[in-house]
Design a protein around this motif. Structure first.
Motif, PDB file in Angstrom:
ATOM      1  N   VAL A   6      55.372  21.062 -60.778  1.00  0.00           N
ATOM      2  CA  VAL A   6      54.624  21.415 -59.581  1.00  0.00           C
ATOM      3  C   VAL A   6      53.503  20.405 -59.417  1.00  0.00           C
ATOM      4  O   VAL A   6      52.719  20.176 -60.329  1.00  0.00           O
ATOM      5  CB  VAL A   6      54.055  22.844 -59.685  1.00  0.00           C
ATOM      6  CG1 VAL A   6      53.272  23.202 -58.443  1.00  0.00           C
ATOM      7  CG2 VAL A   6      55.168  23.840 -59.922  1.00  0.00           C
ATOM      8  N   ASN A   7      53.442  19.791 -58.238  1.00  0.00           N
ATOM      9  CA  ASN A   7      52.432  18.779 -57.925  1.00  0.00           C
ATOM     10  C   ASN A   7      51.519  19.345 -56.843  1.00  0.00           C
ATOM     11  O   ASN A   7      51.979  19.696 -55.765  1.00  0.00           O
ATOM     12  CB  ASN A   7      53.134  17.509 -57.429  1.00  0.00           C
ATOM     13  CG  ASN A   7      52.177  16.391 -57.114  1.00  0.00           C
ATOM     14  OD1 ASN A   7      50.976  16.512 -57.291  1.00  0.00           O
ATOM     15  ND2 ASN A   7      52.714  15.291 -56.630  1.00  0.00           N
ATOM     16  N   ASP A   8      50.210  19.423 -57.144  1.00  0.00           N
ATOM     17  CA  ASP A   8      49.295  19.980 -56.149  1.00  0.00           C
ATOM     18  C   ASP A   8      48.727  18.913 -55.213  1.00  0.00           C
ATOM     19  O   ASP A   8      47.877  19.209 -54.387  1.00  0.00           O
ATOM     20  CB  ASP A   8      48.176  20.776 -56.808  1.00  0.00           C
ATOM     21  CG  ASP A   8      47.141  19.932 -57.517  1.00  0.00           C
ATOM     22  OD1 ASP A   8      47.339  18.706 -57.631  1.00  0.00           O
ATOM     23  OD2 ASP A   8      46.133  20.497 -57.961  1.00  0.00           O
ATOM     24  N   ARG A   9      49.205  17.682 -55.335  1.00  0.00           N
ATOM     25  CA  ARG A   9      48.842  16.575 -54.460  1.00  0.00           C
ATOM     26  C   ARG A   9      47.367  16.193 -54.574  1.00  0.00           C
ATOM     27  O   ARG A   9      46.838  15.466 -53.761  1.00  0.00           O
ATOM     28  CB  ARG A   9      49.240  16.878 -53.015  1.00  0.00           C
ATOM     29  CG  ARG A   9      50.725  17.167 -52.874  1.00  0.00           C
ATOM     30  CD  ARG A   9      51.125  17.637 -51.526  1.00  0.00           C
ATOM     31  NE  ARG A   9      50.792  16.710 -50.472  1.00  0.00           N
ATOM     32  CZ  ARG A   9      51.593  15.761 -50.000  1.00  0.00           C
ATOM     33  NH1 ARG A   9      52.795  15.639 -50.497  1.00  0.00           N
ATOM     34  NH2 ARG A   9      51.206  14.971 -49.045  1.00  0.00           N
ATOM     35  N   LEU A  10      46.694  16.722 -55.591  1.00  0.00           N
ATOM     36  CA  LEU A  10      45.317  16.346 -55.886  1.00  0.00           C
ATOM     37  C   LEU A  10      45.232  15.669 -57.250  1.00  0.00           C
ATOM     38  O   LEU A  10      44.168  15.521 -57.807  1.00  0.00           O
ATOM     39  CB  LEU A  10      44.408  17.578 -55.866  1.00  0.00           C
ATOM     40  CG  LEU A  10      44.295  18.308 -54.533  1.00  0.00           C
ATOM     41  CD1 LEU A  10      43.518  19.605 -54.711  1.00  0.00           C
ATOM     42  CD2 LEU A  10      43.626  17.432 -53.503  1.00  0.00           C
ATOM     43  N   GLY A  11      46.382  15.301 -57.782  1.00  0.00           N
ATOM     44  CA  GLY A  11      46.432  14.627 -59.067  1.00  0.00           C
ATOM     45  C   GLY A  11      46.857  15.497 -60.226  1.00  0.00           C
ATOM     46  O   GLY A  11      47.000  15.017 -61.338  1.00  0.00           O
ATOM     47  N   LYS A  12      47.064  16.788 -59.991  1.00  0.00           N
ATOM     48  CA  LYS A  12      47.450  17.693 -61.064  1.00  0.00           C
ATOM     49  C   LYS A  12      48.946  17.967 -60.991  1.00  0.00           C
ATOM     50  O   LYS A  12      49.459  18.400 -59.966  1.00  0.00           O
ATOM     51  CB  LYS A  12      46.678  19.006 -60.949  1.00  0.00           C
ATOM     52  CG  LYS A  12      46.860  19.923 -62.141  1.00  0.00           C
ATOM     53  CD  LYS A  12      46.120  21.225 -61.968  1.00  0.00           C
ATOM     54  CE  LYS A  12      44.620  20.984 -61.936  1.00  0.00           C
ATOM     55  NZ  LYS A  12      43.852  22.234 -61.903  1.00  0.00           N
TER      56      LYS A  12
END
Length: 73
Positions: A6-12
């Motif tokens: 899962v990629n939160d598109r904030l770098g996590k």
């Protein structure tokens, strides 16, 4: 047992192990424990498709190594 990312598109980027018979809501509950946000404030997407809570991963044809996009509401 499958592993999804899962990629939160904030770098996590979070890797979660789950069963194909788990629902999207089950996956969101595991994610919420790892990131410290309530599961009902999470939305899982892939492209323009929003994944509904009551449907299982195998019904969505989610496989090992699948990548979700995580959004916060």
């Amino acid at each position: 047992m499958i592993q999804v990312q899962v990629n939160d598109r904030l770098g996590k980027k979070i890797k979660v192990k789950c069963l194909p018979t788990d629902t999207i809501e089950d996956l969101k509950k595991v994610l919420s424990l790892q990131i410290g946000t309530s599961f009902d404030k999470l939305v899982l997407k892939k492209g323009h498709q929003i994944y509904k809570d009551h449907i299982t991963l195998e019904d969505y044809e989610v496989h090992d190594g699948f990548n979700f996009e995580l959004y916060y509401v």
